[in-house]
Design an enzyme around this catalytic site. Structure first.
Site, short mmCIF file in Angstrom:
data_model
loop_
_atom_site.label_atom_id
_atom_site.label_comp_id
_atom_site.label_asym_id
_atom_site.label_seq_id
_atom_site.Cartn_x
_atom_site.Cartn_y
_atom_site.Cartn_z
N ASN A 69 0.86 -1.19 0.00
CA ASN A 69 0.00 0.00 0.00
C ASN A 69 0.89 1.24 0.00
O ASN A 69 1.53 1.54 1.01
CB ASN A 69 -0.90 -0.05 1.25
CG ASN A 69 -1.72 1.20 1.45
OD1 ASN A 69 -1.80 2.05 0.56
ND2 ASN A 69 -2.32 1.33 2.63
N GLY A 85 3.19 2.20 10.94
CA GLY A 85 4.17 3.27 10.80
C GLY A 85 4.94 3.59 12.07
O GLY A 85 5.62 4.61 12.15
N LYS A 104 0.01 4.28 -0.07
CA LYS A 104 -0.66 5.42 0.58
C LYS A 104 -0.52 6.68 -0.31
O LYS A 104 -0.43 6.54 -1.53
CB LYS A 104 -0.12 5.63 2.00
CG LYS A 104 -0.18 4.33 2.81
CD LYS A 104 0.01 4.50 4.28
CE LYS A 104 -0.12 3.14 4.95
NZ LYS A 104 0.01 3.20 6.40
N SER A 114 4.14 -2.10 10.27
CA SER A 114 5.60 -2.08 10.43
C SER A 114 6.29 -3.34 9.91
O SER A 114 7.30 -3.78 10.47
CB SER A 114 5.97 -1.83 11.90
OG SER A 114 5.54 -0.54 12.30
N HIS A 138 -9.43 0.91 5.48
CA HIS A 138 -8.11 1.11 6.08
C HIS A 138 -8.27 2.04 7.29
O HIS A 138 -9.08 2.97 7.27
CB HIS A 138 -7.14 1.70 5.05
CG HIS A 138 -5.72 1.69 5.55
ND1 HIS A 138 -5.25 2.61 6.44
CD2 HIS A 138 -4.69 0.83 5.33
CE1 HIS A 138 -3.98 2.33 6.74
NE2 HIS A 138 -3.63 1.24 6.06
N GLU A 167 -6.66 4.46 8.31
CA GLU A 167 -6.50 5.89 8.02
C GLU A 167 -7.80 6.46 7.44
O GLU A 167 -8.14 7.62 7.70
CB GLU A 167 -5.30 6.10 7.08
CG GLU A 167 -3.98 5.90 7.83
CD GLU A 167 -2.86 5.30 7.02
OE1 GLU A 167 -2.89 5.34 5.79
OE2 GLU A 167 -1.92 4.77 7.66
N GLU A 175 -4.61 -5.07 10.89
CA GLU A 175 -3.58 -4.04 11.04
C GLU A 175 -3.81 -3.31 12.37
O GLU A 175 -4.64 -2.38 12.43
CB GLU A 175 -3.66 -3.03 9.89
CG GLU A 175 -3.41 -3.64 8.53
CD GLU A 175 -2.94 -2.60 7.52
OE1 GLU A 175 -1.84 -2.76 6.99
OE2 GLU A 175 -3.67 -1.62 7.26
P1 13P Z 1 3.38 0.40 7.65
O1 13P Z 1 3.89 -0.87 6.99
O2 13P Z 1 4.04 1.63 7.15
O3 13P Z 1 3.34 0.27 9.13
O4 13P Z 1 1.84 0.55 7.18
C1 13P Z 1 0.98 -0.53 7.26
C2 13P Z 1 -0.26 -0.19 6.54
O5 13P Z 1 -1.01 0.68 6.95
C3 13P Z 1 -0.53 -0.91 5.28
O6 13P Z 1 -1.83 -0.70 4.84
#
Ligand code: 13P
Length: 247
Positions: free
Chosen positions: A8, A171, A10, A211, A93, A95, A165
């Site tokens: 992803n 992150g 983002k 992560s 997601h 976010e 997740e």
């Molecule tokens: P990170 O791998 O940057 O922690 O993000 C995970 C994520 O949100 C994938 O959709």
């Protein structure tokens, strides 16, 4: 066994970045037995599709509208995604849930819309740090699954992948213990078994995300019940993501 390894991106990358990325990445994963997908921003989907045609890599979108067409300025429909060659879409997601206030009801509508166009869906679930600390993660995950999948028939589940997740791991570099992920796999499978059947729960595809990097990827992907990985930050580097895809 084949794993699903999804990246992803983002809200990152320029068109030039995507061009350079695909040129580096595609040859590095050409022998991988895993199912690989990249999820670039909407603006690059058509371009990425052209770049990926010579490979087996799937194309994903990071979001989709819950509406099918019409006066919804700024939205992108499932039909639009399908028409440019998108295979899979991320829905719910954390976010989107947190920053864009998406509720389970709208997520459920998006899933139905995407499935009706023949897209595969990755439904993202996971708890915040305070929900984990207050022992509320089970009910949060159960609710995200039961309300997210509300009204779907068992035969539609074959096109649904659930990505666990934990929000506190996204992150941050902080990762759950193996036994915490194993427990959530059980929670997800039990929920699917309660809502559908034991068979549906056995066949459920569950990814871990949060992560993930080239060093820890293998240990997460080896957890029983985990069918693959949803990678954020580390998927932006084509060398590192290729290493993860080749586990
Ligand atoms: P990170 O791998 O940057 O922690 O993000 C995970 C994520 O949100 C994938 O959709």
């Amino acid at each position: 066994m084949k794993k699903l390894i999804y990246g992803n991106f983002k809200m990152n990358s320029t068109l030039l970045d995507i061009e350079k990325y695909t040129e580096t990445f595609i040859p590095k994963v050409s022998l991988s037995k895993n199912e690989i997908a990249i999820f670039p921003p909407f603006t690059y989907l058509m371009f990425a599709k052209q770049k990926l045609t010579s490979s087996k890599i799937l194309l994903g979108a990071q979001n989709v509208s819950s509406e099918s067409k019409g006066a919804f300025t700024g939205e992108v429909s499932a039909q639009m995604l399908k028409s440019v060659g998108v295979d899979i879409v991320l829905i719910g997601h954390s976010e989107r849930r947190k920053l864009f206030l998406e509720k389970n009801e709208i997520i459920n509508k998006k899933i139905k819309e995407a499935l009706s166009l023949g897209l595969k869906v990755v439904l993202c679930v996971g708890e915040t740090k305070s929900e984990r600390l207050n022992n509320r993660y089970t009910e949060v995950i159960q609710k995200e699954i039961s309300e997210g999948l509300k009204g779907l028939y068992e035969n539609e589940l074959k096109n649904i992948i659930i990505a666990y997740e934990p929000i506190w791991s996204i992150g941050t570099g902080v990762v759950p213990e193996v036994k915490q992920i194993e427990e959530v796999v059980k929670i997800i499978k039990t929920e699917i078994s309660n809502e559908y059947s034991l068979n549906a729960s056995k066949n459920a595809k569950i990814l871990y995300g949060g992560s993930v990097n080239a060093i820890n990827a293998k240990s997460f992907a080896s957890i029983p019940g985990i069918g693959g990985l949803l990678v954020g930050g580390a998927s932006l580097n084509p060398e590192e993501f290729a290493k993860i895809c080749n586990i």
